[in-house]
Each structure stands twice: as C-alpha cells, then as structure tokens.
Motif scaffolding. Structure first.
Motif, short mmCIF file in Angstrom:
data_model
loop_
_atom_site.label_atom_id
_atom_site.label_comp_id
_atom_site.label_asym_id
_atom_site.label_seq_id
_atom_site.Cartn_x
_atom_site.Cartn_y
_atom_site.Cartn_z
N ILE A 112 36.07 -7.62 -13.36
CA ILE A 112 35.46 -6.34 -13.02
C ILE A 112 36.52 -5.41 -12.83
N ILE A 113 37.83 -6.03 -12.14
CA ILE A 113 39.00 -5.17 -11.95
C ILE A 113 39.64 -4.44 -13.25
N LEU A 115 37.79 -3.22 -6.87
CA LEU A 115 36.86 -4.02 -6.98
C LEU A 115 35.51 -3.58 -6.48
N THR A 116 35.85 -3.05 -5.37
CA THR A 116 34.37 -2.23 -4.70
C THR A 116 33.73 -1.38 -5.56
N TRP A 117 34.67 -0.54 -6.02
CA TRP A 117 33.95 0.52 -7.12
C TRP A 117 33.39 -0.16 -8.15
N GLY A 118 34.07 -1.11 -8.76
CA GLY A 118 33.52 -2.12 -9.99
C GLY A 118 32.15 -2.57 -9.68
N LEU A 119 32.15 -3.25 -8.73
CA LEU A 119 30.85 -4.11 -8.01
C LEU A 119 29.76 -2.97 -7.95
N MET A 120 29.97 -1.88 -7.31
CA MET A 120 29.14 -0.66 -7.15
C MET A 120 28.62 -0.29 -8.54
#
Length: 118
Positions: free
Chosen positions: A77-78, A107-112
C-alpha cells in the motif's frame, strides 16, 4: 473531550510524531538497504493506524472484516502511494516535499484509498 477521542488523539500523535517518524525518503532508502528493520517499523505503524481507525468516528477507512492485513500488505500500500505520488505531485519541488511526508500518513492515505467507507 470524551475518552474515545482522547485515545484517538494520543494514538495519532504517537503514530505521527515527527521525532520518531520515518519519512518517504527514509522509507525508500530502507526498502533497499534494511528491509527487515523496515518491516518491523511498518508493522508497528500499521498497528497504530488500525488502532486509531477503530476509535475514529466516522472511520477513516473501512477494511473488510474477512481481510487481515499483514506487513507485506502495508508495504504494498505504501509503495503504491509513493508510485502514484508522481502523478499527484508532478513538479520537482512537490516531489521533494513529498519525500518528507511521514510514512504513517502515507499508509493512512493508502488505506483510505484502498478501503473507502461507503
């Protein structure tokens, strides 16, 4: 501030603290030179982001219940976010600035992006 919000705030500060934050530039270098240590770091960041998300109302992202994310998922994801940043931040100045963004935020942006809440 209620207790859930307080713990969310504490978790986010801990995960995204600049004193211990690995940025995109450091991540890219570690990806080539020290992958085992990077995996330990990313695993911890992933756990912190997941914990913060579980307390957020509304949730930042909505991971399917049947999916258990592992360190390799977080790395992927990163990596995808870093790859796609070239289109989002095309100028050399923007790319240079992006190198200083904490990996926890990437990582947070990718998970979102990967698991949007509907």
């Amino acid at each position: 501030m209620n207790i859930k919000k307080r713990w969310l705030y504490i978790g986010l500060v801990a995960v995204m603290s600049p004193a211990s934050a690995l940025n995109v530039g450091g991540y890219t270098q570690a990806r080539e030179t020290d992958i085992e240590r990077l995996k330990v770091y990313v695993s911890g960041v992933g756990s912190g982001v997941t914990a913060a998300n579980s307390l957020a109302e509304p949730a930042l992202y909505c991971q399917p219940n049947e999916l258990s994310l592992k360190t390799d998922n977080y790395l992927s994801i990163i990596d995808n976010q870093i790859r796609d940043s070239k289109a989002l931040y095309p100028s050399p100045e923007e790319q240079e600035d992006f190198q200083n963004v904490p990996v926890s935020l990437v990582l947070t942006w990718g998970l979102m992006r990967e698991f949007p809440c509907r």
